[in-house]
Design a protein around this motif. Structure first.
Motif, PDB file in Angstrom:
ATOM      1  N   ALA A  19       0.833  -1.215   0.000  1.00  0.00           N
ATOM      2  CA  ALA A  19       0.000   0.000   0.000  1.00  0.00           C
ATOM      3  C   ALA A  19       0.864   1.261   0.000  1.00  0.00           C
ATOM      4  O   ALA A  19       0.535   2.252  -0.666  1.00  0.00           O
ATOM      5  CB  ALA A  19      -0.926  -0.016   1.212  1.00  0.00           C
ATOM      6  N   LEU A  20       1.961   1.228   0.726  1.00  0.00           N
ATOM      7  CA  LEU A  20       2.828   2.418   0.757  1.00  0.00           C
ATOM      8  C   LEU A  20       3.377   2.715  -0.635  1.00  0.00           C
ATOM      9  O   LEU A  20       3.397   3.875  -1.069  1.00  0.00           O
ATOM     10  CB  LEU A  20       3.969   2.220   1.764  1.00  0.00           C
ATOM     11  CG  LEU A  20       3.569   2.416   3.232  1.00  0.00           C
ATOM     12  CD1 LEU A  20       4.640   1.863   4.165  1.00  0.00           C
ATOM     13  CD2 LEU A  20       3.293   3.891   3.536  1.00  0.00           C
ATOM     14  N   ARG A  99      16.844   3.257  11.058  1.00  0.00           N
ATOM     15  CA  ARG A  99      16.239   4.544  11.397  1.00  0.00           C
ATOM     16  C   ARG A  99      14.878   4.692  10.705  1.00  0.00           C
ATOM     17  O   ARG A  99      14.707   4.194   9.595  1.00  0.00           O
ATOM     18  CB  ARG A  99      17.166   5.669  10.913  1.00  0.00           C
ATOM     19  CG  ARG A  99      16.837   7.058  11.442  1.00  0.00           C
ATOM     20  CD  ARG A  99      17.620   8.123  10.697  1.00  0.00           C
ATOM     21  NE  ARG A  99      17.220   8.231   9.286  1.00  0.00           N
ATOM     22  CZ  ARG A  99      16.117   8.851   8.863  1.00  0.00           C
ATOM     23  NH1 ARG A  99      15.288   9.413   9.726  1.00  0.00           N
ATOM     24  NH2 ARG A  99      15.829   8.894   7.566  1.00  0.00           N
ATOM     25  N   TYR A 100      13.942   5.320  11.381  1.00  0.00           N
ATOM     26  CA  TYR A 100      12.636   5.532  10.742  1.00  0.00           C
ATOM     27  C   TYR A 100      12.155   6.968  10.928  1.00  0.00           C
ATOM     28  O   TYR A 100      12.498   7.613  11.916  1.00  0.00           O
ATOM     29  CB  TYR A 100      11.587   4.566  11.308  1.00  0.00           C
ATOM     30  CG  TYR A 100      11.174   4.830  12.752  1.00  0.00           C
ATOM     31  CD1 TYR A 100      11.764   4.141  13.803  1.00  0.00           C
ATOM     32  CD2 TYR A 100      10.179   5.774  13.071  1.00  0.00           C
ATOM     33  CE1 TYR A 100      11.391   4.376  15.125  1.00  0.00           C
ATOM     34  CE2 TYR A 100       9.803   6.015  14.369  1.00  0.00           C
ATOM     35  CZ  TYR A 100      10.408   5.325  15.401  1.00  0.00           C
ATOM     36  OH  TYR A 100      10.044   5.569  16.707  1.00  0.00           O
ATOM     37  N   ASP A 101      11.368   7.411   9.963  1.00  0.00           N
ATOM     38  CA  ASP A 101      10.580   8.629  10.168  1.00  0.00           C
ATOM     39  C   ASP A 101       9.184   8.256  10.626  1.00  0.00           C
ATOM     40  O   ASP A 101       8.594   8.922  11.454  1.00  0.00           O
ATOM     41  CB  ASP A 101      10.514   9.436   8.864  1.00  0.00           C
ATOM     42  CG  ASP A 101      11.874   9.983   8.477  1.00  0.00           C
ATOM     43  OD1 ASP A 101      12.462  10.711   9.298  1.00  0.00           O
ATOM     44  OD2 ASP A 101      12.365   9.644   7.378  1.00  0.00           O
ATOM     45  N   ARG A 102       8.665   7.197  10.012  1.00  0.00           N
ATOM     46  CA  ARG A 102       7.353   6.664  10.416  1.00  0.00           C
ATOM     47  C   ARG A 102       7.487   5.151  10.550  1.00  0.00           C
ATOM     48  O   ARG A 102       8.120   4.493   9.700  1.00  0.00           O
ATOM     49  CB  ARG A 102       6.299   6.998   9.361  1.00  0.00           C
ATOM     50  CG  ARG A 102       6.013   8.511   9.278  1.00  0.00           C
ATOM     51  CD  ARG A 102       4.686   8.819   9.923  1.00  0.00           C
ATOM     52  NE  ARG A 102       4.579  10.169  10.402  1.00  0.00           N
ATOM     53  CZ  ARG A 102       3.836  11.124   9.845  1.00  0.00           C
ATOM     54  NH1 ARG A 102       3.151  10.870   8.750  1.00  0.00           N
ATOM     55  NH2 ARG A 102       3.752  12.312  10.383  1.00  0.00           N
ATOM     56  N   LEU A 103       6.841   4.618  11.578  1.00  0.00           N
ATOM     57  CA  LEU A 103       6.980   3.190  11.894  1.00  0.00           C
ATOM     58  C   LEU A 103       5.604   2.538  11.962  1.00  0.00           C
ATOM     59  O   LEU A 103       4.671   3.111  12.533  1.00  0.00           O
ATOM     60  CB  LEU A 103       7.674   3.076  13.263  1.00  0.00           C
ATOM     61  CG  LEU A 103       7.792   1.681  13.885  1.00  0.00           C
ATOM     62  CD1 LEU A 103       8.729   0.803  13.064  1.00  0.00           C
ATOM     63  CD2 LEU A 103       8.327   1.800  15.325  1.00  0.00           C
ATOM     64  N   LEU A 104       5.489   1.363  11.377  1.00  0.00           N
ATOM     65  CA  LEU A 104       4.252   0.583  11.502  1.00  0.00           C
ATOM     66  C   LEU A 104       4.556  -0.702  12.269  1.00  0.00           C
ATOM     67  O   LEU A 104       5.459  -1.454  11.889  1.00  0.00           O
ATOM     68  CB  LEU A 104       3.688   0.214  10.119  1.00  0.00           C
ATOM     69  CG  LEU A 104       2.433  -0.681  10.192  1.00  0.00           C
ATOM     70  CD1 LEU A 104       1.204   0.113  10.647  1.00  0.00           C
ATOM     71  CD2 LEU A 104       2.153  -1.338   8.846  1.00  0.00           C
ATOM     72  N   LEU A 105       3.794  -0.958  13.315  1.00  0.00           N
ATOM     73  CA  LEU A 105       3.917  -2.208  14.052  1.00  0.00           C
ATOM     74  C   LEU A 105       2.865  -3.177  13.521  1.00  0.00           C
ATOM     75  O   LEU A 105       1.666  -2.890  13.571  1.00  0.00           O
ATOM     76  CB  LEU A 105       3.718  -1.971  15.553  1.00  0.00           C
ATOM     77  CG  LEU A 105       4.770  -1.052  16.190  1.00  0.00           C
ATOM     78  CD1 LEU A 105       4.408  -0.766  17.644  1.00  0.00           C
ATOM     79  CD2 LEU A 105       6.167  -1.656  16.093  1.00  0.00           C
ATOM     80  N   ALA A 106       3.335  -4.287  12.986  1.00  0.00           N
ATOM     81  CA  ALA A 106       2.426  -5.320  12.458  1.00  0.00           C
ATOM     82  C   ALA A 106       2.925  -6.668  12.975  1.00  0.00           C
ATOM     83  O   ALA A 106       3.155  -7.601  12.210  1.00  0.00           O
ATOM     84  CB  ALA A 106       2.408  -5.268  10.931  1.00  0.00           C
ATOM     85  N   ALA A 297      -3.575   2.415   7.142  1.00  0.00           N
ATOM     86  CA  ALA A 297      -2.371   2.803   7.889  1.00  0.00           C
ATOM     87  C   ALA A 297      -1.395   3.524   6.959  1.00  0.00           C
ATOM     88  O   ALA A 297      -0.807   4.546   7.324  1.00  0.00           O
ATOM     89  CB  ALA A 297      -1.713   1.565   8.498  1.00  0.00           C
ATOM     90  N   ALA A 298      -1.251   2.987   5.735  1.00  0.00           N
ATOM     91  CA  ALA A 298      -0.317   3.596   4.777  1.00  0.00           C
ATOM     92  C   ALA A 298      -0.757   5.024   4.451  1.00  0.00           C
ATOM     93  O   ALA A 298       0.059   5.952   4.421  1.00  0.00           O
ATOM     94  CB  ALA A 298      -0.255   2.753   3.501  1.00  0.00           C
ATOM     95  N   ALA A 299      -2.064   5.207   4.223  1.00  0.00           N
ATOM     96  CA  ALA A 299      -2.568   6.550   3.903  1.00  0.00           C
ATOM     97  C   ALA A 299      -2.299   7.511   5.060  1.00  0.00           C
ATOM     98  O   ALA A 299      -1.883   8.662   4.854  1.00  0.00           O
ATOM     99  CB  ALA A 299      -4.060   6.484   3.596  1.00  0.00           C
ATOM    100  N   GLY A 306      -8.440  11.974   5.731  1.00  0.00           N
ATOM    101  CA  GLY A 306      -9.605  11.076   5.692  1.00  0.00           C
ATOM    102  C   GLY A 306      -9.294   9.604   5.790  1.00  0.00           C
ATOM    103  O   GLY A 306     -10.148   8.772   5.484  1.00  0.00           O
ATOM    104  N   ALA A 307      -8.076   9.237   6.200  1.00  0.00           N
ATOM    105  CA  ALA A 307      -7.745   7.812   6.338  1.00  0.00           C
ATOM    106  C   ALA A 307      -8.405   7.269   7.611  1.00  0.00           C
ATOM    107  O   ALA A 307      -8.022   7.619   8.717  1.00  0.00           O
ATOM    108  CB  ALA A 307      -6.231   7.629   6.418  1.00  0.00           C
ATOM    109  N   VAL A 308      -9.415   6.434   7.401  1.00  0.00           N
ATOM    110  CA  VAL A 308     -10.159   5.877   8.535  1.00  0.00           C
ATOM    111  C   VAL A 308     -10.491   4.423   8.225  1.00  0.00           C
ATOM    112  O   VAL A 308     -10.932   4.110   7.112  1.00  0.00           O
ATOM    113  CB  VAL A 308     -11.474   6.677   8.747  1.00  0.00           C
ATOM    114  CG1 VAL A 308     -12.441   5.908   9.619  1.00  0.00           C
ATOM    115  CG2 VAL A 308     -11.178   8.038   9.369  1.00  0.00           C
TER     116      VAL A 308
END
Ligand SMILES: Cc1cc2nc3c(=O)[nH]c(=O)nc-3n(C[C@H](O)[C@H](O)[C@H](O)COP(=O)(O)OP(=O)(O)OC[C@H]3O[C@@H](n4cnc5c(N)ncnc54)[C@H](O)[C@@H]3O)c2cc1C
Length: 404
Positions: A19-20, A99-106, A297-299, A306-308
């Motif tokens: 998705a990213l 290093r991250y700017d944004r992190l997703l925990l999955a 999450a990617a949005a 409006g990412a919901v």
């Protein structure tokens, strides 16, 4: 360049990477997974793959080259051991860091262990190797005891039985799936398994597990060549809680899947997300959730407005000749009426769970292509007429229109 990091190489992690890229992220993208395999789907592990009807190649989310082609830096066999939110760094077990700017925990979830003597020595099912180890115990003349009459336990029982294994299911409740389905529909699954030769031991407490079988609290011994335990899962939240994120039976996230740290997100089994339609936080341990949450999450990670995530929980199972889909959300004991449309004894019906006249959930058993109207009935949020719900002559589409 913005660096996005995903921890967890399961379905949610893989779909988030996809998705990213689909949504235009062209910076660094690292996917960290502690298993040695690229991301794969787990439902076949208790169904076709366990039954030997599909191959390993069919379980993967993406072909191997997909990650290279999409510039996804796939770090396999690499456990993330810590998230340093101050330094924006994920530390890995091999001593390296990302290093991250944004992190997703999955990070998904793990099977709960049965807290009895010998409980750790039983077989548990989460990974592809677990499925292979369980499959190796199947066969005519072999005896398998399955502890736990939930979805995983029943699917393993069905696959084992179909391979000729003698199967006993031990369940502490009066019926398998009682907590999730309630008495009326749980009985359908009990009948299904009995009809296929599964020995159901209900209201039975396991005292211990040994190499030669299971001992119950009432003194009964169940001899077995192998024991599989399926007593639920727990979300893998250690990384999040040690990093100081808000955690409560899952990483707490808002409807855009953003955690208490605006640069950290969570999706899939590990996320407990605010659900706009249901008006509360829920954690969903199902495939469709891990499939669909990552796009939201990617949005949100890309700051798209409006990412919901507002999909109703959806789940499916296949056992013997029964296939079903379940849509909606009901707390245990959270309904006051079950309406059945069709023939439950023939295992061809739709069941609706209602509270105060509102339809909370619907389950179609061996009836297909009805998910959309069931969804519309639930979303209508208005009292439905139980007699019309039960009447197969009234089209489901009409019921959704009436309720809205
Ligand atoms: C046998 C089985 C059958 C199922 N059948 C169905 C079904 O029929 N229908 C349905 O709707 N759902 C089913 N499910 C549930 C569904 O598979 C899950 O909801 C889904 O796998 C969740 O995906 P996920 O990516 O969130 O988590 P997971 O699939 O658990 O993936 C998380 C990954 O992250 C890794 N990880 C964890 N911590 C770290 C760390 N610190 N560092 C690096 N990696 C880490 C894990 O090892 C794992 O590989 C089934 C599950 C199982 C186990």
């Amino acid at each position: 360049m913005t660096a996005f990091v995903i921890v967890g190489g399961g379905l949610a992690g893989a779909k988030a990477a996809e998705a990213l890229r689909d949504q235009g992220h062209d910076g660094d993208l690292v996917l960290i997974g502690d298993e040695p395999h690229r991301p794969y789907e787990r439902p076949p592990l208790s169904k076709d793959y366990l039954a030997g009807k599909s191959s390993r190649d069919e379980v993967f989310v993406h072909p191997e080259q997909w990650y290279r082609e999409h510039g996804v830096d796939l770090r396999l066999g690499a456990a993330a051991t810590a998230v340093d939110r101050g330094a924006r760094i994920v530390r890995l077990a091999d001593g390296s860091s990302v290093r991250y700017d944004r992190l997703l925990l999955a990070t998904g979830s793990s099977p709960r262990r049965l807290p009895v003597p010998g409980g750790d020595a039983a077989l548990y099912l989460r990974r592809v190797e677990d499925s292979e180890a369980i499959k190796a115990t199947f066969g005519a003349g072999r005896r398998l005891v399955v502890v736990g009459g939930g979805w995983i336990g029943l699917e393993v029982a069905a696959a084992a039985r179909q391979a000729g294994t003698e199967v006993t299911v031990v369940e502490v409740a009066e019926l398998p799936l009682l907590r999730v389905l309630g008495r009326e529909i749980a009985a359908v699954f009990a009948d299904l398994h009995r009809a296929n030769g599964v020995d159901l031991r209900l209201g039975a407490q396991v005292e211990s597990i040994a190499a030669d079988g299971v001992r119950l609290a009432d003194g009964t011994s169940l001899p077995a060549d192998a024991v599989v335990v399926g007593v639920g899962v727990a979300p893998n939240t250690a990384l999040a809680s040690e990093a100081g994120l808000e955690v409560d039976d899952g990483v707490l996230v808002d409807a855009s899947l953003r955690s208490s740290d605006p640069d950290v997100f969570a999706a899939g089994d590990v996320a407990r997300a605010q659900h706009p339609f249901l008006g509360k936080h829920i954690r969903v341990e199902h495939w469709a959730n891990a499939l669909n949450q990552p796009a939201v999450a990617a949005a949100a990670m890309l700051d798209r407005a409006g990412a919901v995530y507002d999909e109703l929980p959806y789940f499916y199972t296949d056992q013997f000749d029964l296939g079903m889909e379940y849509l909606g959300y009901v707390e245990p004991d959270g309904y006051d009426r079950v309406v059945i449309r069709g023939d439950a004894a023939a295992r061809e019906f739709i069941a609706f769970w209602l509270r105060d006249g509102l339809v909370l959930a619907g389950m179609n058993v061996n009836v297909w292509d009805v998910t959309e109207p069931i969804k519309a009935i639930i979303r209508a949020g208005a009292a439905a007429d139980p007699d019309r719900l039960a009447d197969p002559a009234v089209p489901l589409e009409d019921l959704a229109l009436r309720a809205s």
